[in-house]
Design an enzyme around this catalytic site. Sequence first.
Site, PDB file in Angstrom:
ATOM      1  N   HIS A 243       0.832  -1.202   0.000  1.00  0.00           N
ATOM      2  CA  HIS A 243       0.000   0.000   0.000  1.00  0.00           C
ATOM      3  C   HIS A 243       0.867   1.253   0.000  1.00  0.00           C
ATOM      4  CE1 HIS A 243      -3.345  -2.536   2.171  1.00  0.00           C
ATOM      5  NE2 HIS A 243      -3.136  -2.902   0.911  1.00  0.00           N
ATOM      6  N   LEU A 244       1.859   1.308  -0.866  1.00  0.00           N
ATOM      7  CA  LEU A 244       2.798   2.423  -0.870  1.00  0.00           C
ATOM      8  C   LEU A 244       2.148   3.696  -1.410  1.00  0.00           C
ATOM      9  CD1 LEU A 244       4.525  -0.366  -1.313  1.00  0.00           C
ATOM     10  CD2 LEU A 244       6.393   1.256  -1.496  1.00  0.00           C
TER      11      LEU A 244
END
Length: 541
Positions: free
Chosen positions: A477-478
């Site tokens: 989930h960057l």
Amino acid sequence: MLKNQSSSEFDYIVVGSGAAGAIVAERLSSDPSNNVCLLEAGGRDWHPFIHIPVGFIKTIFNPKLAWQFYTEGKNETGGRRIPIPQGKTLGGSTSINGLVFNRGDRSDYDYWSELGNTGWDYDSVLPYFKRIERCEFPVDEKYRSRDGVIPISRLDWIHPVCEAFMDSAEERGIPRNADYNGEAQIGVGYYQRAISNGFRMSTARTYLKAARSRDNLHIRTHAQATRVILEGKRAKGVEYYDSRRKQYVTVFARKEVIISAGAINTPKLLQLSGIGEPGLLESLGIPVQHRLPGVGENLSDHYSIRISCRVRNILTINEEARGIRLFRQVLRWLFKKPSVLGLSPSLVHIFWKSDEKMDFSDLQGVFTPASYKKGYVGVLDNYPGMTCGFWQHRPQSRGYVRIASRDPLADPVVQPNYLTHPEDLHVLVKGIRLARSILTAPSLEQYRDAETFPGADVDSDEALEKFVREFGVSSYHLNGTAKMGPASDEMAVVDPQLRVHGLEGLRVIDSSVMPRITSSNICAPTMMIAEKGADMILKGK
């Protein structure tokens, strides 16, 4: 380097075809007066495992379909280089991800607005979330929609262990919540998925499928953007590397260049173009075209940890995905019946609090009647198992993405700095204790056998902290590496209209612009950003 090749001119150039870029390209090209070029570093979404939901196990670590990025090793995570793959095909990460549709909490977007990002409060972004989704189940139309683009379904493969797990969560005081994307997020229930009739619904299969036949949309695959071409303070085009022809090509934009390459490749492209922190650029011999110290900074991610138990008295996915049983599941899938082939990796959600005194959830949990060797999603255990894991909604640790070379084809340095803020570690230890509390509640007793990973003997705070450091992984989930903010924020990269500060004709529209990570998987919020960003462009904002 050979930098010859043909040049072409378009109104808009969109870099990246993932959760954001595919939507932006489709929306802009819906106006026949706009000539749009969409660049994708990977190929077409031809691989059959892309479209079968369970195929994510095969695609996520396939270098032909995903960028095989890794974090830098750090003491806080046992010196490990943690894999952080990102989609590299039409549809980007929506073609390889875990399929969960999760918007996040109202407070996420209200906080963005409080930071000076006018128009990004929850009430303002809700219409764009509704524009995305076509829910295949009854909804509260105040919050949800059945008229959007991407089919969103509820789980159709119901396993008794999942039901027992949710009963156990209720016994621990966590209420059932049938729609965490509706009025309230907190509670336990089944995840909603971008799956329809057993198939993955990526942005390529939905948004781009409708647009591919348009004469004014030009999709170029195997086209890795290497530089934004600036003329003074205006973006004029993009140079890209055609990996099939082994040559560099230049395309020009009459109106705008839109970067939608993701939280790693977007700052990389900006830095290669001379846009970023001057010290970094000068150290690599890259001429500084525009000073923006926030490019590549503010990186965050959800660092997750899972525990597993052996299951008794019933079969789990571990058995259903092997031998003759797998053959039966394939037949069920082919005949459009509920099957393990049509599952997302996480079936049940838990949104809850690490401290009962809190007014909101700070933990997101996942549960599935399956278990993996060493707790890492990939290789199933050879005995019946179940897994429960948690990540912290809003970690306080922040990292960076920085190029290490002038070579545009070299990977950048990615350092999320997981667990460098002590509170992040403390919350995850509480998450493990919460998972154990649910797994040992009465309703699961008939199915629960011994904890296999890490094992009941790993119980002290010190031992659990060590476990978190050695076995925690990225949730992929960057975000945040080109954060949105007003001009008064020196580390902001884009303004609330997603225009790069100080430049003309250049926007960033992807998860990079998030000023703070959402309390959710980031795919749905990224799609919302794309819908809103495209709408602003079409309205001339």
